[in-house]
Design a protein around this motif. Structure first.
Motif, short mmCIF file in Angstrom:
data_model
loop_
_atom_site.label_atom_id
_atom_site.label_comp_id
_atom_site.label_asym_id
_atom_site.label_seq_id
_atom_site.Cartn_x
_atom_site.Cartn_y
_atom_site.Cartn_z
N GLU A 126 0.84 -1.19 0.00
CA GLU A 126 0.00 0.00 0.00
C GLU A 126 0.88 1.24 0.00
O GLU A 126 1.57 1.49 0.98
N ALA A 327 7.80 -8.81 7.36
CA ALA A 327 6.95 -8.06 6.44
C ALA A 327 6.91 -6.58 6.79
O ALA A 327 6.92 -5.74 5.90
N LEU A 328 6.89 -6.28 8.07
CA LEU A 328 6.77 -4.87 8.46
C LEU A 328 8.03 -4.09 8.07
O LEU A 328 7.96 -3.01 7.49
N ALA A 329 9.18 -4.70 8.37
CA ALA A 329 10.43 -4.04 8.00
C ALA A 329 10.55 -3.93 6.49
O ALA A 329 10.98 -2.90 5.96
N ASN A 331 8.14 -3.72 4.32
CA ASN A 331 7.24 -2.66 3.89
C ASN A 331 7.81 -1.29 4.16
O ASN A 331 7.72 -0.39 3.33
N GLU A 332 8.39 -1.16 5.33
CA GLU A 332 8.99 0.12 5.70
C GLU A 332 10.07 0.50 4.68
O GLU A 332 10.13 1.63 4.21
N ASN A 336 8.83 3.41 2.28
CA ASN A 336 9.33 4.70 2.75
C ASN A 336 10.77 5.02 2.31
O ASN A 336 11.22 6.14 2.45
N PHE B 193 10.33 2.00 17.53
CA PHE B 193 10.38 1.29 16.25
C PHE B 193 10.95 -0.12 16.38
O PHE B 193 10.44 -1.06 15.76
N VAL B 196 8.34 -2.34 17.68
CA VAL B 196 7.35 -2.62 16.64
C VAL B 196 7.86 -3.76 15.77
O VAL B 196 7.15 -4.71 15.46
N SER B 222 0.75 -1.76 7.35
CA SER B 222 1.78 -2.65 6.83
C SER B 222 3.17 -2.17 7.20
O SER B 222 4.13 -2.89 7.04
N ASP B 223 3.28 -0.93 7.70
CA ASP B 223 4.61 -0.46 8.06
C ASP B 223 4.69 0.07 9.50
O ASP B 223 5.72 0.57 9.92
N GLY B 224 3.59 -0.02 10.25
CA GLY B 224 3.63 0.39 11.65
C GLY B 224 3.51 1.88 11.87
O GLY B 224 3.49 2.33 13.01
N SER B 225 3.43 2.68 10.78
CA SER B 225 3.29 4.11 10.99
C SER B 225 2.10 4.69 10.25
O SER B 225 1.66 5.79 10.53
#
Lengths: 428, 531
Positions: A126, A327-329, A331-332, A336, B193, B196, B222-225
């Motif tokens: 996303e 997955a979170l890392a 995605n980050e 970003n 972070f 998280v 999906s990215d925690g923020s």
């Protein structure tokens, strides 16, 4: 399940640390986390979440190293760039992800998405409002069934390269191109009126596609949102046969404009030797031509029929594994960091492919060649990512080759091809 | 040929002899090597433990124990020598064969890539779609009693909190940072972070209902923020094992062949791997696309393998004979030159030759045929000839080496005797040298036949099976041999790859090659008995 996994992981960590301690004969207990504080840091190491793995090719790795370094600085997460040979990497990804040995991220062209989804190996991404910062065609190409599956970074497509020393003015139609080319050949200044690399085994429907779309014969129908409908094969449009006739006319037994013996390598070699005024190819052959001292102009794709000549556009980007344990890392990093102007600039500087991020593209477009390719790409259509496309390529290529060689009757060959492809899609 | 066996000395009577004790160096080497093996084994066991591969774990543990037992006990010297070889044989040959045998009975391939659990997860992932035009919500992850909540900041600055099962609820006393994003709330602990990240699996699973009405969708991150409002297009019902489309109400059920299918036959994109019994073998013999060209391809495969063996053997033998002349000078250099093609990787050679044989720009036509336009690789008959010639070029050095070795080991006295009897060189060659040679070379010829039967590289890199046969709808060409046809059918065209079918076809090929080899080896035995 989860409890089991955690306990197993804890056991494994314990086992490893026992082994390590035994080996180093060091039991100083300095690792004891002070109680009361959050146990997060040790969890972090335990879950292996400090490292992301990404499969890249040798060319892109250097540009990503910088981005990975700044990511590590900000978040403490290491991104391991595993340089892979890209010939088999798509299949490796598909087979490795379910075993848990796959990477968290992978770089690749957008037309892998269909097969990736069929095998359930990619996760949707996303981008949120960031999506608007990208070129629309890039986002469209990375979308599938209403979801975005990749962070795009480059858009590429073919254009018509012209040697300005041989032909001064751009031509609008392919008929003019042929005429100009033949005039140059007759004047003895060049050997070939027009060059395009064709595979002697498969021809090259990709390079021929703008001519075909110009005659109104796309591969599949497109929905309103730009996605392809694999149930509507449009190769059988009435003009398909007309296009087939054109291939025969241009081919070995006709005017000899398309020569099935000229492979991509030979075409490049002849063009940079100044043996032809025109070369239908992508940005990847531009550096070689410039180094050889050819004065280049990038012309819009010439039309054959009454519709615009639309090339396929290929969008390169980053995909996230559906089974990434980070997955979170991941995605980050993807959402970003890889979407930043700096990242996209860096990737442009190593690959030379026009960036997908509009801001980066505008910078890159100060180079007229990049700008010209971009303009043509804006008019293109994404290469279909649907898995059904795999059933199309082989028959499509073989039939075009036979037509160019003039060994088959156009009407019959084209109709048979369409029937065969339809049958294959139905069987799949 | 066999001489009488040397008289056997009686083995010493078996007794409880003391084995010679290891030297210090030997003992040390043993400890270090076994230590390395065991350390690796422990690592493998830990990995297997984490991946829940119980059967393999047991097997690996048993193998480790066995290895330790073999090398730690006294005596059993043969086992000590054989163990590594047998170990690698099992790992790299037997396991691979058993595995492809297993795959042949599954539908493993594109679209059926993993377990049902994975497929359900993948479908659920893809089914989450962002509610069109819904805004992005900036969030902080906060924790209370081990449960994670989203502290969300609406685009208009309102702050709410919610967690899985607990819809968003507006709060007024949250602390915000300089950008207006809520970061802290009384009674909750805000995660940094790295925390998280450490809890990412749980946080990714948090779905906060947007309101009491489930149709409004749920917030997920999906990215925690950042969080977005999603509403799934498909909902999985675990009890009934079905997916239901939330918009159309269509129900997709397990079809039994590894996919979810609706009543009117529409499949969900991702499937999973199941056992299909003999379906792949049945398909191999009934599918029109495979059966149609199969006869022609099989015939050509035999021709290709046979002609390749005979031609390379003939040329290799001729050259070996020629360079075996006692009074030839510079033999060494010639021999080195002869084996050069052998040192060239076969698949690269295929590519290079495909360039050399280009009708218009290729070196062959331009140099040897005065620029004639001979379609070496695109005319069906010429393509076959080209494939055979290139394979001859690639294969004769091997035969040359083998024949040179065999010729040099022939007893010279037989030749002399024959020459004394007035036999011509040709007669000498055909009646004495060749039969003697064949005894030692015949097994290699059979091996070479088996190799060429599956000589994928040459065909794939040189012609890719082409030119295509006009009479079939499959992507099969005039120079396709069985193995390239299998590759083409299983991996090349059609919709997606089919590892199951490919394995079934290669098992069939395996039986063909095995049958031929057994028959030929029988014949060779007969050859041996002549002498």
């Amino acid at each position: 399940m989860k409890v089991l996994k955690t306990s197993r992981r804890a056991f494994a960590t314990a086992a490893v640390s026992v082994a390590v301690m035994a080996m180093t004969a060091c039991g100083s207990g300095s690792n004891d986390a002070s109680p009361g504080e959050s146990s997060a840091p040790s969890d972090l190491a335990e879950g292996g979440s400090t490292t992301l793995t990404m499969w890249v090719d040798a060319e892109r790795a250097p540009a990503l190293e910088e981005i990975a370094a700044s990511f590590k600085e900000d978040t403490g997460i290491q991104v391991d760039l595993a340089v892979k040979d890209f010939a088999a990497v798509r299949d490796d990804f598909i087979t490795q992800v379910p075993t848990g040995n796959g990477p968290d991220l992978i770089v690749g062209p957008h037309d892998w998405i269909g097969t990736f989804i069929e095998n359930g190996v990619v996760a949707p991404i996303e981008l949120g409002d960031k999506a608007a910062e990208f070129q629309e065609s890039a986002i469209q190409a990375m979308s599938y069934n209403g979801n975005l599956y990749g962070v795009p970074y480059a858009v590429e497509n073919i254009a018509l390269l012209r040697n300005t020393d041989l032909v001064g003015e751009p031509a609008a139609t392919f008929a003019e191109v042929i005429e100009n080319g033949q005039a140059v050949v007759e004047a003895g200044d060049a050997e070939f009126p027009f060059l395009v690399g064709l595979d002697p085994k498969q021809a090259d429907p990709y390079h021929m596609y703008p001519f075909q779309t110009s005659m109104g014969v796309p591969v599949f129908a497109q929905n309103d949102d730009g996605s392809y409908d694999p149930t509507k094969l449009l190769l059988g449009e009435p003009n398909g046969v007309e296009f087939a006739k054109k291939l025969v006319e241009w081919g070995d037994s006709g005017m000899g404009i398309l020569n099935s013996n000229i492979t991509g390598d030979i075409a490049k070699e002849k063009f940079i030797a100044g043996e032809s005024p025109y070369f239908l190819t992508g940005p990847w052959n531009v550096p070689a031509a410039q180094e050889a001292g050819i004065n280049l102009a990038i012309d819009p794709l010439p039309t054959v029929g009454d519709q615009p000549a639309q090339p396929f556009i290929g969008v390169n980007g980053f995909f996230i594994s559906s089974q990434s344990s980070n997955a979170l890392a991941a995605n980050e990093f993807a959402v970003n960091y890889l979407t930043t102007e700096a990242a996209q600039d860096a990737l442009f500087s190593v690959g030379g492919r026009p960036p997908a991020l509009t801001a980066s593209f505008e910078k890159a477009a100060s180079d007229p060649i990049v700008a010209a390719f971009g303009e043509i790409g804006a008019n293109g259509v994404p290469m279909p990512a649907v898995p059904e496309m795999q059933a199309v390529w082989a028959d499509w290529g073989a039939t075009e080759l036979a037509l160019i060689k003039g060994t088959v009757e156009p009407e019959e060959a084209w109709t048979t091809m369409v029937a065969n492809i339809e049958q294959k899609i139905a069987a799949g | 040929m066999r001489t009488t066996e040397p008289p056997r000395t009686l083995p010493p009577k078996r007794s409880r002899t003391r084995y010679p004790t290891d030297s210090i160096g030997g003992l040390l080497a043993k400890i270090i090597l076994l230590g390395i093996v065991d350390a690796f084994a422990v690592y493998v066991l830990i990995v297997l433990f984490m991946q829940e591969k119980w059967a393999v774990l047991l097997l690996a543990a048993a193998v480790t124990l066995l290895i330790n037992w073999i090398y730690l006990r006294r005596g059993g010297l043969p086992a000590k020598y054989l163990a590594p070889g047998i170990f690698f044989l099992l790992v790299f040959q037997v396991f691979v064969m058993i595995f492809s045998g297993y795959v042949a009975f599954t539908n493993y391939g594109d679209g059926h890539n993993s377990t049902k659990e994975d497929a359900v997860n993948a479908i659920q992932l893809s089914a989450q779609q962002r509610v069109p035009d819904s805004p992005a919500y900036r969030i902080s992850i906060v924790e209370q009693d081990g449960e994670f909540s989203f502290l969300t900041t609406n685009p208009d600055g309102d702050v709410s909190i919610g967690t899985t099962g607990d819809p968003l609820e507006e709060v007024s006393d949250a602390a915000t940072d300089s950008t207006g994003k809520a970061t802290e709330l009384e009674g909750y602990r805000t995660l940094q972070f790295d925390e998280v990240l450490a809890n990412q699996a749980e946080i990714l699973e948090v779905t906060v209902p947007f309101s009491d009405d489930p149709d409004d969708g749920t917030l997920k991150t999906s990215d925690g923020s950042t969080a977005y409002v999603y509403s799934p297009t498909l909902v999985y019902d675990e009890a009934a094992d079905t997916f239901t489309n939330t918009q159309t109400g269509i129900v997709y059920t397990d079809s039994g062949d590894g996919t979810f299918v609706s009543e009117d036959g529409e499949e969900l994109g991702t499937g999973w791997k199941i056992d299909v019994g003999f379906a792949n073998f049945v398909k191999a013999f009934t599918d029109e696309n495979i059966r149609g060209p199969l006869v022609q391809v099989t015939l050509w495969t035999f021709t290709f393998a046979l002609v390749s063996v005979l031609s390379t053997f003939a040329l290799g033998l001729f050259l070996a004979n020629a360079f075996n002349l006692p009074n030839l000078r510079g033999k060494r250099i010639y021999r080195i030159l002869m084996i050069l093609p052998y040192a060239f990787p076969a698949f690269l050679a295929g590519l290079v030759w495909s360039g050399l044989l280009n009708p218009e720009f290729g070196y062959v036509n331009n140099t040897f045929f005065g620029g004639a336009d001979i379609p070496w690789l695109t005319d069906p008959l010429l393509a076959k000839v080209s494939v055979l010639v290139v394979n001859l070029w690639l294969g004769f050095p091997y035969m040359f080496l083998v024949c040179t070795g065999a010729l040099q080991s022939l007893p010279e006295d037989v030749n002399e005797a024959a020459r004394m009897d007035g036999a011509s060189p040709w007669k000498l060659f055909t009646t004495i040298k060749l039969p003697l040679l064949l005894v030692s070379v015949a097994p290699l010829l059979i091996a070479s036949f088996a190799f060429n039967f599956n000589n994928f590289n040459v065909i794939y890199m040189l012609t890719d099976g082409g030119p295509r046969l006009p009479e079939t709808t499959a992507n099969v060409g005039a120079t396709d041999i069985l193995i390239t046809m299998v590759y083409e059918i299983a991996f090349g065209s059609g919709v997606g790859r089919d590892y199951g079918l490919a394995s079934a076809l290669s098992i069939i090929i395996f039986f063909i090659v095995a049958a031929i080899s057994i028959i030929s080896f029988r014949q060779t035995k007969a050859l041996e008995e002549i002498h």
